[in-house]
Design an enzyme around this catalytic site. Sequence first.
Site, mmCIF file in Angstrom:
data_model
loop_
_atom_site.group_PDB
_atom_site.id
_atom_site.type_symbol
_atom_site.label_atom_id
_atom_site.label_comp_id
_atom_site.label_asym_id
_atom_site.label_seq_id
_atom_site.Cartn_x
_atom_site.Cartn_y
_atom_site.Cartn_z
ATOM 1 N N HIS A 132 -13.673 16.107 -9.512
ATOM 2 C CA HIS A 132 -14.765 16.865 -8.887
ATOM 3 C C HIS A 132 -14.347 18.317 -8.638
ATOM 4 O O HIS A 132 -15.063 19.254 -8.992
ATOM 5 C CB HIS A 132 -15.156 16.186 -7.568
ATOM 6 C CG HIS A 132 -16.223 16.893 -6.798
ATOM 7 N ND1 HIS A 132 -17.504 16.439 -6.727
ATOM 8 C CD2 HIS A 132 -16.206 18.023 -6.052
ATOM 9 C CE1 HIS A 132 -18.221 17.254 -5.988
ATOM 10 N NE2 HIS A 132 -17.450 18.231 -5.559
ATOM 11 N N GLU A 133 -13.171 18.488 -8.034
ATOM 12 C CA GLU A 133 -12.707 19.846 -7.714
ATOM 13 C C GLU A 133 -12.361 20.623 -8.986
ATOM 14 O O GLU A 133 -12.564 21.836 -9.043
ATOM 15 C CB GLU A 133 -11.515 19.797 -6.763
ATOM 16 C CG GLU A 133 -11.823 19.164 -5.411
ATOM 17 C CD GLU A 133 -13.015 19.779 -4.701
ATOM 18 O OE1 GLU A 133 -13.218 21.001 -4.797
ATOM 19 O OE2 GLU A 133 -13.765 19.028 -4.055
ATOM 20 N N HIS B 37 -15.453 22.278 -10.344
ATOM 21 C CA HIS B 37 -15.694 23.572 -9.688
ATOM 22 C C HIS B 37 -14.778 24.641 -10.285
ATOM 23 O O HIS B 37 -15.222 25.742 -10.626
ATOM 24 C CB HIS B 37 -15.409 23.492 -8.186
ATOM 25 C CG HIS B 37 -16.400 22.716 -7.390
ATOM 26 N ND1 HIS B 37 -17.725 23.060 -7.281
ATOM 27 C CD2 HIS B 37 -16.251 21.607 -6.628
ATOM 28 C CE1 HIS B 37 -18.340 22.204 -6.489
ATOM 29 N NE2 HIS B 37 -17.460 21.305 -6.089
#
Length: 151
Positions: free
Chosen positions: A67-68, A71
């Site tokens: 997820h990170e 980003h």
Amino acid sequence: MNEQELQQLVEHISITVFRKPFRHCATFNRRLRTAGGRYHLNSHNLDFNPLVLELHGPDELEKVVKHELCHYHLHLDGRGYQHRDADFRRLLKESGGSRFVKDLRQVGEVAPPKWLYGCSACGQMYPRKRRINLKKYVCGKCKGKLRLKIE
């Protein structure tokens, strides 16, 4: 898992899943309370909540890392890196990252309700953390008048 192993894990996932290198720092941050991780826009570093690993295991941590990294890579590519952006949602789905982290609160950590309201007509009780305007709200069950109960 120590911070060096975390850094290696993030670099490995970045190369294998996203086919791009991760060139910044990945660290554990115990000050994170409800978030599984955080991407810093200025420094491009990643923070991860160690409770994810302690409470839910390495599989959940891997999903948070993905997820990170979504980003991270989207921001560096100049594409939509925020949760609401279509680019982010598409890449998150392709990579198999989690959209939300599992609950990180410990048992008993939720604060008990501070205010207790009761209906004067049917007796229905409404525990609340915040005060409510008794002139504005009525009982959801019978539309009766609410009163503050004193314990």
